[in-house]
Write a protein that holds these residues in place. Structure first.
Motif, PDB file in Angstrom:
ATOM      1  N   TYR A 188       0.817  -1.214   0.000  1.00  0.00           N
ATOM      2  CA  TYR A 188       0.000   0.000   0.000  1.00  0.00           C
ATOM      3  C   TYR A 188       0.849   1.261   0.000  1.00  0.00           C
ATOM      4  CZ  TYR A 188      -3.627   3.392   0.827  1.00  0.00           C
ATOM      5  OH  TYR A 188      -4.474   4.469   0.681  1.00  0.00           O
ATOM      6  N   GLN A 189       2.044   1.188   0.544  1.00  0.00           N
ATOM      7  CA  GLN A 189       2.876   2.371   0.668  1.00  0.00           C
ATOM      8  C   GLN A 189       3.546   2.789  -0.638  1.00  0.00           C
ATOM      9  OE1 GLN A 189       4.617   0.664   4.590  1.00  0.00           O
ATOM     10  NE2 GLN A 189       4.914   2.858   4.740  1.00  0.00           N
ATOM     11  N   ILE A 190       3.615   1.867  -1.623  1.00  0.00           N
ATOM     12  CA  ILE A 190       4.335   2.205  -2.852  1.00  0.00           C
ATOM     13  C   ILE A 190       3.534   1.979  -4.130  1.00  0.00           C
ATOM     14  CG2 ILE A 190       6.604   1.794  -1.823  1.00  0.00           C
ATOM     15  CD1 ILE A 190       6.693  -0.894  -3.315  1.00  0.00           C
ATOM     16  N   GLU A 191       2.591   1.043  -4.139  1.00  0.00           N
ATOM     17  CA  GLU A 191       2.027   0.588  -5.406  1.00  0.00           C
ATOM     18  C   GLU A 191       1.163   1.614  -6.116  1.00  0.00           C
ATOM     19  OE1 GLU A 191       1.782  -4.232  -4.508  1.00  0.00           O
ATOM     20  OE2 GLU A 191      -0.049  -3.070  -4.874  1.00  0.00           O
ATOM     21  N   GLY A 192       0.288   2.313  -5.378  1.00  0.00           N
ATOM     22  CA  GLY A 192      -0.714   3.133  -6.044  1.00  0.00           C
ATOM     23  C   GLY A 192      -1.703   2.243  -6.776  1.00  0.00           C
ATOM     24  N   ALA A 193      -2.212   2.716  -7.931  1.00  0.00           N
ATOM     25  CA  ALA A 193      -3.139   1.910  -8.748  1.00  0.00           C
ATOM     26  C   ALA A 193      -4.211   1.274  -7.861  1.00  0.00           C
ATOM     27  CB  ALA A 193      -2.359   0.848  -9.528  1.00  0.00           C
ATOM     28  N   HIS A 194      -4.853   2.107  -7.057  1.00  0.00           N
ATOM     29  CA  HIS A 194      -5.709   1.604  -5.980  1.00  0.00           C
ATOM     30  C   HIS A 194      -6.941   0.864  -6.473  1.00  0.00           C
ATOM     31  CE1 HIS A 194      -9.013   4.693  -6.199  1.00  0.00           C
ATOM     32  NE2 HIS A 194      -8.104   5.219  -6.993  1.00  0.00           N
ATOM     33  N   ASP A 195      -7.359   1.138  -7.722  1.00  0.00           N
ATOM     34  CA  ASP A 195      -8.530   0.435  -8.251  1.00  0.00           C
ATOM     35  C   ASP A 195      -8.265  -0.134  -9.646  1.00  0.00           C
ATOM     36  OD1 ASP A 195      -8.403   2.787  -9.671  1.00  0.00           O
ATOM     37  OD2 ASP A 195     -10.482   3.394  -9.286  1.00  0.00           O
ATOM     38  N   ALA A 196      -6.995  -0.325  -9.976  1.00  0.00           N
ATOM     39  CA  ALA A 196      -6.629  -0.790 -11.315  1.00  0.00           C
ATOM     40  C   ALA A 196      -6.774  -2.297 -11.459  1.00  0.00           C
ATOM     41  CB  ALA A 196      -5.188  -0.378 -11.638  1.00  0.00           C
ATOM     42  N   ASP A 197      -7.176  -2.717 -12.625  1.00  0.00           N
ATOM     43  CA  ASP A 197      -7.131  -4.131 -13.015  1.00  0.00           C
ATOM     44  C   ASP A 197      -7.824  -5.054 -12.014  1.00  0.00           C
ATOM     45  OD1 ASP A 197      -5.725  -3.501 -15.334  1.00  0.00           O
ATOM     46  OD2 ASP A 197      -3.784  -3.667 -14.331  1.00  0.00           O
ATOM     47  N   GLY A 198      -8.967  -4.608 -11.522  1.00  0.00           N
ATOM     48  CA  GLY A 198      -9.789  -5.481 -10.690  1.00  0.00           C
ATOM     49  C   GLY A 198      -9.482  -5.466  -9.210  1.00  0.00           C
ATOM     50  N   LYS A 199      -8.576  -4.599  -8.759  1.00  0.00           N
ATOM     51  CA  LYS A 199      -8.268  -4.558  -7.333  1.00  0.00           C
ATOM     52  C   LYS A 199      -9.479  -4.084  -6.536  1.00  0.00           C
ATOM     53  CE  LYS A 199      -5.346  -2.324  -3.855  1.00  0.00           C
ATOM     54  NZ  LYS A 199      -6.499  -1.782  -3.113  1.00  0.00           N
TER      55      LYS A 199
ATOM     56  N   GLY B 166      -2.955   6.924  -0.543  1.00  0.00           N
ATOM     57  CA  GLY B 166      -2.065   6.047  -1.295  1.00  0.00           C
ATOM     58  C   GLY B 166      -2.589   5.678  -2.670  1.00  0.00           C
ATOM     59  N   LYS B 167      -3.459   6.477  -3.229  1.00  0.00           N
ATOM     60  CA  LYS B 167      -4.047   6.111  -4.525  1.00  0.00           C
ATOM     61  C   LYS B 167      -3.002   6.043  -5.641  1.00  0.00           C
ATOM     62  CE  LYS B 167      -8.684   7.863  -3.501  1.00  0.00           C
ATOM     63  NZ  LYS B 167      -9.767   8.810  -3.887  1.00  0.00           N
ATOM     64  N   ILE B 168      -1.987   6.894  -5.538  1.00  0.00           N
ATOM     65  CA  ILE B 168      -0.893   6.882  -6.524  1.00  0.00           C
ATOM     66  C   ILE B 168       0.409   6.449  -5.864  1.00  0.00           C
ATOM     67  CG2 ILE B 168       0.442   8.257  -8.156  1.00  0.00           C
ATOM     68  CD1 ILE B 168      -2.022  10.105  -8.405  1.00  0.00           C
ATOM     69  N   ALA B 169       0.665   6.982  -4.668  1.00  0.00           N
ATOM     70  CA  ALA B 169       1.879   6.652  -3.913  1.00  0.00           C
ATOM     71  C   ALA B 169       3.117   6.825  -4.795  1.00  0.00           C
ATOM     72  CB  ALA B 169       1.787   5.251  -3.333  1.00  0.00           C
ATOM     73  N   CYS B 170       3.948   5.793  -4.906  1.00  0.00           N
ATOM     74  CA  CYS B 170       5.161   5.850  -5.734  1.00  0.00           C
ATOM     75  C   CYS B 170       4.916   5.309  -7.135  1.00  0.00           C
ATOM     76  CB  CYS B 170       6.292   5.058  -5.088  1.00  0.00           C
ATOM     77  SG  CYS B 170       6.658   5.550  -3.406  1.00  0.00           S
ATOM     78  N   ASP B 171       3.659   4.973  -7.423  1.00  0.00           N
ATOM     79  CA  ASP B 171       3.287   4.410  -8.727  1.00  0.00           C
ATOM     80  C   ASP B 171       4.115   3.184  -9.068  1.00  0.00           C
ATOM     81  OD1 ASP B 171       1.712   4.330 -11.037  1.00  0.00           O
ATOM     82  OD2 ASP B 171       3.127   5.543 -12.192  1.00  0.00           O
ATOM     83  N   PHE B 172       4.459   2.414  -8.042  1.00  0.00           N
ATOM     84  CA  PHE B 172       5.257   1.206  -8.256  1.00  0.00           C
ATOM     85  C   PHE B 172       4.533   0.211  -9.154  1.00  0.00           C
ATOM     86  CE2 PHE B 172       6.682  -3.078  -6.839  1.00  0.00           C
ATOM     87  CZ  PHE B 172       8.039  -2.970  -7.106  1.00  0.00           C
ATOM     88  N   TYR B 173       3.221   0.241  -9.156  1.00  0.00           N
ATOM     89  CA  TYR B 173       2.451  -0.672 -10.006  1.00  0.00           C
ATOM     90  C   TYR B 173       2.852  -0.513 -11.468  1.00  0.00           C
ATOM     91  CZ  TYR B 173      -1.578  -3.370 -11.659  1.00  0.00           C
ATOM     92  OH  TYR B 173      -2.377  -4.318 -12.249  1.00  0.00           O
ATOM     93  N   ASN B 174       3.120   0.715 -11.872  1.00  0.00           N
ATOM     94  CA  ASN B 174       3.520   0.978 -13.256  1.00  0.00           C
ATOM     95  C   ASN B 174       5.024   1.151 -13.432  1.00  0.00           C
ATOM     96  OD1 ASN B 174       0.801   1.149 -14.460  1.00  0.00           O
ATOM     97  ND2 ASN B 174       0.581   2.959 -13.147  1.00  0.00           N
ATOM     98  N   ARG B 175       5.743   1.384 -12.349  1.00  0.00           N
ATOM     99  CA  ARG B 175       7.161   1.701 -12.429  1.00  0.00           C
ATOM    100  C   ARG B 175       8.059   0.649 -11.790  1.00  0.00           C
ATOM    101  NH1 ARG B 175       7.629   7.470 -13.389  1.00  0.00           N
ATOM    102  NH2 ARG B 175       5.533   8.332 -13.595  1.00  0.00           N
TER     103      ARG B 175
END
Length: 475
Positions: free
Chosen positions: A27-38, A59-68
């Motif tokens: 939660y602290q880094i991923e972001g993508a809080h509602d992406a791809d079925g989460k 934490g909706k974007i956070a570090c955008d680790f989901y994409n980065r």
């Protein structure tokens, strides 16, 4: 051998099998809080409440680790960091907490694991780092005994999908924090308060930790299975009996509450009498189910606490004396800078007979960082890590188990109720642009891990730093 003041640390002093890494949390880094079925987690919901998080952060974007994640794993490789501790988001894998699997969530973690291994980085997986699916909180969350079976289902799914490549597992992160702050004080998600929430949450968490350990060991017999605990070195404000007894109560609460039942010792009721009420939530056979023989225990330490007697404080009759009121150095979190604390906690956990192995799975510090001319010269953090490592080495040289050290954390991130204000990272993040900049502490850690300890070498790495930072960012 002890490290003298001013003597240079050397990686070789810790031995070739010592594990070096950094720790992160979903939660602290991923972001993508509602992406791809989460699905939503309790932190997605909690951060939407007014005045719960500093500056209204989330934490909706956070570090955008989901994409980065590829760029950040590349940073790990460039920094010579061989081990990455990360967590899986329960609600990304199982949006409702139970039932159908979100295969896009599974695919995401498979990509992280595969990318890490391709870059020579060993993934260490934590199953639960506080982001409970909101759908389960609506059913009572950790206060509902059914969560033991819900967590078992989630554990089994992760083991079956990731266990062929992940060799080091942690069941939960810092149970005292997520139960105490989330179900007793109400300052973390889900924001519940009082002993009637805290005590069942504690007991069901203990049972779930051990059940998770049993499932992992059964499905992955060759893997190393552990779990982690937060701890602080506790000392009384004075030598008066009232303060000494208050310190013992806080030690039982913060340091012994979870580890002792898991070791088969039961809850520390003799030193913390209100724990006797936990018997209301126990069923026949629970004492045996509470215990599990973990391969390792993760010790997570940042500071010490000074405690004095306080009749006005419910349940524990004790209060903490803040570092700033004692005139001692402290971090952006208000935590005292006291490197000896990590030595004392290694010693304390080594005194338990049934602990096989100890890793330091989190240690680090938040200080005010300033990005100036493309550089962050965070000398306080570098010194903090160095002095703590000296204490870890001191423990090892005295024959104690301390088999690895993981810095909290790789990148600045969302720090729960403190939002983005405290910066713990070895890498600075501009949360407007997601630009990454390696701090001087990151350069020091990299040089240390590569066997280069001359500070001037970090200064000469400026050109490399700018290149890495550029490659690790997207506008």
């Amino acid at each position: 051998m002890d490290i003298e003041v001013g003597e240079e640390l050397n990686r070789d002093l810790f031995g070739k099998d010592f594990k070096w890494g950094v720790s992160t949390a979903a939660y602290q880094i991923e972001g993508a809080h509602d992406a791809d079925g989460k699905g939503s987690s309790i932190w997605d919901i909690y951060t939407e409440r007014k005045k719960k998080i500093l500056n209204g952060h989330h934490g909706k974007i956070a570090c955008d680790f989901y994409n980065r994640y590829k760029e950040d794993i590349s940073l790990l490789k460039d920094l010579n960091i061989p081990n990455l501790r990360l967590s899986t988001s329960w609600s990304r894998i199982m949006p409702s907490g139970t039932g159908p699997i979100n295969h896009k969530g599974i695919d995401f973690y498979n990509r992280i694991i595969d990318t890490s291994l391709e870059n020579g980085i060993e993934p260490w997986l934590t199953l639960y780092h506080w982001d409970l699916p909101h759908a389960l909180e609506q059913k009572g969350g950790w206060t509902n005994r059914d969560i033991i079976s819900w967590f078992a289902e989630y554990t089994e799914i992760c083991a079956k999908h990731f266990g062929d490549r992940v060799k080091h597992w942690m069941v939960m992160n810092e149970p005292m924090v997520f139960t105490g702050a989330g179900y007793f004080l109400g300052v973390h998600a889900p924001g519940r308060t009082g002993a009637n929430n805290f005590l069942p949450a504690v007991h069901h968490t203990v049972l779930s930790i051990s059940e998770g350990g049993r499932i992992l060991k059964d499905l992955l017999p060759a893997a190393e299975i552990g779990t982690t605990f937060s701890c602080s070195f506790i000392q009384p404000y004075t030598n008066r009996p009232k303060d000494v007894n208050a310190a013992n109560r806080i030690d039982a609460l913060l340091n012994r509450m979870f580890i002792e039942p898991i070791l088969g010792m039961g809850y520390p009721e003799n030193d913390l009498s209100f724990l006797k009420k936990i018997s209301k939530y126990m069923r026949p056979g629970d004492e045996d189910k509470m215990a599990f023989d973990f391969d390792f225990i993760g010790v997570q330490n940042y500071t010490r606490e000074i405690v004095k007697n306080s009749y006005l404080t419910p349940y524990v009759q004790a209060s903490l004396v803040k570092a700033k009121d004692r005139g001692v150095p402290y971090t952006s979190m208000g935590w005292e800078v006291y490197p000896e604390s990590i030595y004392e906690m290694i010693r304390k956990f080594n005194e338990y007979k049934n602990i096989k192995k100890i890793y330091i799975t989190e240690n680090g510090a938040a200080f005010p960082d300033h990005l100036i001319d493309g550089k962050v010269n965070d000398t306080q953090r570098t010194k903090y890590i160095q002095e703590n490592l000296k204490q870890v080495l001191r423990a090892r040289n005295e024959g104690m188990s301390a088999e690895g050290y993981f810095v909290w954390t790789l990148t600045d991130n969302f720090e729960w109720s403190e939002g983005y204000h405290p910066r713990f990272g070895l890498v600075h993040v501009d949360f407007e642009t997601q630009q990454r900049t390696i701090k001087s502490s990151g350069h020091w850690y990299s040089d240390f891990l590569s066997g280069q300890n001359d500070q001037t070498k970090s200064d000469l790495n400026l050109e490399k730093s700018n290149l890495i930072s550029s490659n690790a960012s997207r506008s």
